[in-house]
Design a protein around this motif. Structure first.
Motif, short mmCIF file in Angstrom:
data_model
loop_
_atom_site.label_atom_id
_atom_site.label_comp_id
_atom_site.label_asym_id
_atom_site.label_seq_id
_atom_site.Cartn_x
_atom_site.Cartn_y
_atom_site.Cartn_z
N GLY A 126 18.50 22.77 27.29
CA GLY A 126 17.11 23.12 27.07
C GLY A 126 16.31 21.98 26.48
N PRO A 127 15.09 22.25 26.05
CA PRO A 127 14.21 21.21 25.52
C PRO A 127 14.87 20.41 24.39
N GLY A 128 14.78 19.11 24.50
CA GLY A 128 15.32 18.22 23.47
C GLY A 128 16.77 17.84 23.66
N ASP A 129 17.52 18.57 24.49
CA ASP A 129 18.91 18.19 24.76
C ASP A 129 18.93 16.92 25.61
N ARG A 130 19.91 16.07 25.36
CA ARG A 130 20.04 14.85 26.15
C ARG A 130 20.96 15.07 27.34
N VAL A 131 20.52 14.58 28.48
CA VAL A 131 21.28 14.65 29.72
C VAL A 131 21.49 13.23 30.21
N ALA A 132 22.74 12.84 30.41
CA ALA A 132 23.06 11.47 30.80
C ALA A 132 23.50 11.41 32.26
N SER A 133 23.26 10.28 32.88
CA SER A 133 23.60 10.09 34.28
C SER A 133 24.37 8.80 34.48
N TYR A 134 25.47 8.88 35.22
CA TYR A 134 26.26 7.73 35.63
C TYR A 134 26.35 7.82 37.15
N MET A 135 25.20 7.58 37.79
CA MET A 135 25.03 7.88 39.22
C MET A 135 24.32 6.72 39.92
N PRO A 136 24.54 6.60 41.24
CA PRO A 136 23.89 5.53 42.01
C PRO A 136 22.49 5.93 42.45
N ASN A 137 21.85 5.02 43.18
CA ASN A 137 20.48 5.24 43.65
C ASN A 137 20.49 6.06 44.94
N VAL A 138 20.72 7.36 44.77
CA VAL A 138 20.77 8.32 45.88
C VAL A 138 19.88 9.50 45.52
N PRO A 139 19.50 10.34 46.49
CA PRO A 139 18.61 11.46 46.19
C PRO A 139 19.13 12.39 45.10
N GLU A 140 20.45 12.58 45.02
CA GLU A 140 20.99 13.47 44.00
C GLU A 140 20.59 13.02 42.59
N THR A 141 20.54 11.72 42.36
CA THR A 141 20.16 11.22 41.05
C THR A 141 18.69 11.50 40.76
N ALA A 142 17.85 11.32 41.77
CA ALA A 142 16.43 11.65 41.60
C ALA A 142 16.25 13.14 41.31
N ILE A 143 16.99 13.97 42.01
CA ILE A 143 16.92 15.42 41.79
C ILE A 143 17.36 15.75 40.37
N ALA A 144 18.41 15.11 39.91
CA ALA A 144 18.92 15.36 38.56
C ALA A 144 17.89 14.95 37.51
N MET A 145 17.24 13.80 37.70
CA MET A 145 16.23 13.36 36.74
C MET A 145 15.06 14.34 36.70
N LEU A 146 14.59 14.76 37.86
CA LEU A 146 13.45 15.67 37.91
C LEU A 146 13.79 17.03 37.32
N ALA A 147 14.99 17.53 37.59
CA ALA A 147 15.40 18.82 37.02
C ALA A 147 15.52 18.73 35.51
N THR A 148 16.07 17.63 35.03
CA THR A 148 16.23 17.44 33.58
C THR A 148 14.89 17.45 32.88
N THR A 149 13.96 16.65 33.38
CA THR A 149 12.65 16.57 32.72
C THR A 149 11.83 17.83 32.94
N ALA A 150 12.07 18.55 34.04
CA ALA A 150 11.34 19.79 34.30
C ALA A 150 11.60 20.84 33.23
N ILE A 151 12.80 20.84 32.64
CA ILE A 151 13.13 21.85 31.63
C ILE A 151 12.98 21.31 30.20
N GLY A 152 12.39 20.12 30.07
CA GLY A 152 12.14 19.57 28.75
C GLY A 152 13.33 18.88 28.12
N ALA A 153 14.44 18.73 28.86
CA ALA A 153 15.56 17.95 28.36
C ALA A 153 15.24 16.46 28.51
N ILE A 154 16.04 15.60 27.89
CA ILE A 154 15.74 14.18 27.82
C ILE A 154 16.73 13.41 28.70
#
Length: 673
Positions: A151-179
């Motif tokens: 939820g909001p304020g939780d940190r979400v980390a990514s160890y992913m390449p430059n593929v659409p899945e990483t973009a989706i993960a970033m957008l989903a993370t920021t959409a719910i207020g996570a960092i």
């Protein structure tokens, strides 16, 4: 492949190379904004420079105008644009509640079936993604993350390449207020742990491996080390990218399973709208020496800055197809995704830019009909010395702009792109950084292009050149400083009690004034030249020399593929300035070549630029973001142990640093006495 091409000769710094056509200017976002501002405020701002001066004199009016012009949508009205002109600590748009991802994805409703991503890699064939596919997967993932307790304020980390899945993960993370926080998979485990251990992430997106230059790089072992070092992690989402047929490790959540859920309609999805001081993401400094700085940015500040830079400085329009070669651990990846704000369709690529040959990026640009291409000057040098002339091999009718990123660019680089790619190109450069998620100086589609010159200071950035006493310099080299606050300056550094490290990094020289650490010169027409980091400046008996000047001169020589120069301060007030060169196969660093290098530096620069000694090396060490490691090399040469001078896991080519350790050991007496 064409025959070996000569580096362009005869071009001088500041030569006029391109003037924007009147129609191109009139249709640009910055020109439309200038007319809009004039009409709205009863002003008569005649050109870009007048608009820029107004934007820094009237900060509150300018950024308030950007808010309205880009139709920023907030759940609640803001109290004021800026509470006070103080750095650090300025508060922008207090009272507003908004979400960055919501703005990136809001174009989906207008044309859901339009292509929004072009993507390819060394493992995947070229493909596209539509707006409704992107938005649909972001909403599904966001809801699944909420069910996992993120939820909001939780940190979400990514160890992913430059593929659409990483973009989706970033957008989903920021959409719910996570960092959001990212490290690209070429980072070694230690470098990743150094970053993520600071922020204690709750969830990790991880990949099984990647392919680069035809070679496979499994990452299961690195992920295992990372998981074993981050006791804050509660969930790991696993993307099988290198070997899609292999099952994910026990205890991880398969990406496909997480996304294989019922559709979440736009009307049924809730974006987490957050306040002015809520973190959007954490970007990390290179960390070549010491622990990487964990730079915290806000939804509000980054949204305003990215709207401005995309529309006004990159010249993006609905339907533009930008392609900036980048990994997910570099700020340019965030800028690439921010192009969605202008209804552009970014091009994503995971792989080598020069293997199997230096035409890779041009083939992608041709296939995706790229309009805006971001590449490094180093890549251009590779093409030049390979004899590649893209205009003879690729159809690029839509290409209108090339943005040179990552390091200072030479006049010859600008000129060669006009000659070898397209004569009517808008070729430009910029300079900024991770700390601001943007650029202090950059491009404008309404200004002419002069060889080797960054076109202008960015709107809303009160950039000046100061000497050591804090006095304004005109036409001379000095420190790049910013004297007024701007929305995308960091909220803080993570785990930085009392903002101690933040203040020391940017405000310790002149309190209340941002000192960026770059040397810059601004000429009479407002054109800018970045001459390298001030901490890597060559101070030769009191004469300051920019390393970029040296590289520009030397790397035009056909025998030299790359170079690095440092100046070591020795006992007794002495200096030792060696140069290290990487040669083309078959070339020899003999007395003749040494003399020709020295003559060229004397002619192009000055006798002060000639190194004391020249040495051949197999490779020049670079950071993962493509910057030459001048400061770590200098530290090693004057006696720092390797583990304190440089982090191998933060290097693009870790083995390159070993030669300098060996060199120090062999020349200990010379470098110490």
């Amino acid at each position: 492949m064409a025959a070996l091409a000569e580096t362009p000769r005869g071009v001088a710094e500041g030569d006029l190379l391109w003037t924007p056509p009147a129609a191109y200017c009139a249709l640009s976002g910055v020109e439309r904004f200038r007319h809009w501002v004039n009409a709205r405020n009863g002003l008569d701002l005649e050109d870009y420079e007048a608009l820029r001066q107004w934007s820094v004199d009237e900060l509150e009016q300018f950024w308030g105008a950007c808010w309205d012009y880009f139709d920023i949508r907030s759940e609640t009205p803001y109290l004021r644009v800026l509470d006070r002109r103080t750095m650090p600590g300025a508060r922008w748009f207090e009272g507003a509640r908004l979400n960055y991802a919501e703005h990136l994805l809001r174009r989906e409703a207008d044309h859901p079936e339009t292509v929004v991503f072009h993507h390819s890699s060394e493992l995947r064939a070229p493909a596209t993604m539509r707006w409704d596919e992107l938005g649909g997967q972001v909403r599904i993932l966001a809801e699944q993350m909420r069910k996992l307790g993120v939820g909001p304020g939780d940190r979400v980390a990514s160890y992913m390449p430059n593929v659409p899945e990483t973009a989706i993960a970033m957008l989903a993370t920021t959409a719910i207020g996570a960092i959001w926080a990212a490290a690209s998979p070429e980072f070694g485990a230690r470098a990743v742990i150094d970053r993520f251990a600071q922020i204690k992430p709750k969830l990790l997106f991880a990949v099984d491996g990647y392919r680069f230059a035809g070679q496979e790089f499994p990452r299961e072992g690195e992920v295992e080390q990372i998981l074993g070092s981050l006791d804050s992690l509660q969930h790991t989402v696993w993307l099988t990218y290198l070997h899609p047929d292999r099952p994910p490790p026990a205890g991880t959540i398969p990406w496909g399973k997480l996304l294989d859920q019922p559709e979440v309609p736009r009307s049924g999805f809730r974006y987490e709208r957050v306040g002015y001081d809520h973190p959007l993401w954490i970007l990390f400094s290179s960390g070549t020496t010491g622990l990487p700085k964990a730079v915290v940015h806000s939804h509000v500040g980054v949204l305003l800055e990215h709207c401005k830079v995309g529309a006004f400085h990159l010249g993006l329009r609905p339907g533009s197809r930008p392609f900036f070669y980048s990994t997910t651990g570099w700020m340019m990846w965030n800028i690439l995704l921010a192009c969605l704000l202008q209804d552009a369709a970014p091009v994503l690529y995971d792989g080598s830019p020069i293997a199997p040959d230096s035409g890779v990026l041009w083939r992608i640009a041709e296939q995706a009909r790229v309009t805006h291409l971001g590449i490094s000057p180093g890549f251009v040098q590779v093409m030049q010395k390979d004899g590649l002339r893209p205009r003879l091999h690729y159809q690029l009718p839509d290409l209108e702009m090339i943005l040179l990123v990552g390091s200072p660019s030479t006049p010859e680089t600008f000129s060669w792109l006009h000659e070898a790619v397209k004569p009517d190109l808008w070729v430009t450069s910029q300079s900024g950084g991770t700390e601001i998620a943007s650029a202090f100086v950059g491009a404008s589609p309404t200004l002419p292009v002069h060889a080797g010159e960054i076109q202008a200071r960015s709107l809303g950035m009160d950039v000046h050149v100061w000497d050591e006493q804090g006095q304004e310099l005109r036409g001379q080299v000095g420190e790049l400083v910013v004297t007024k606050p701007f929305p995308s300056m960091p909220l803080r550094f993570w785990n930085d009690e009392g903002d101690k490290r933040y203040r020391e990094s940017y405000f310790s020289t002149w309190p209340g004034v941002w000192r960026h650490g770059d040397f810059i010169r601004i000429n009479e027409r407002g054109g800018c030249y970045i001459l390298g980091r001030s901490d890597s400046m060559l101070n030769r008996y009191g004469v300051c020399i920019g390393t970029a000047e040296v590289y520009r001169s030397v790397e035009r020589m056909e025998e030299i593929l790359d170079s690095l120069i440092v100046c070591c301060e020795l006992a007794g007030g002495r200096f030792f300035m060696p140069m290290f060169v990487k040669l083309r196969p078959g070339a020899v660093l003999d007395e003749d070549l040494r003399n020709r290098i020295a003559r060229r530096l004397r002619a192009d620069c000055s006798p002060r630029h000639v190194p004391d000694q020249m040495y051949r090396v197999d490779d020049i060490p670079y950071t993962l973001t493509g910057k030459k490691m001048e400061v770590p090399v200098r530290k090693i040469l004057v006696g720092w142990p390797l583990e304190k001078a440089a982090s191998r896991d933060a290097m693009l080519n870790p083995s390159a640093i070993d030669w300098f350790v060996w060199f120090r050991a062999q020349n200990r007496v010379m470098l110490s006495s």
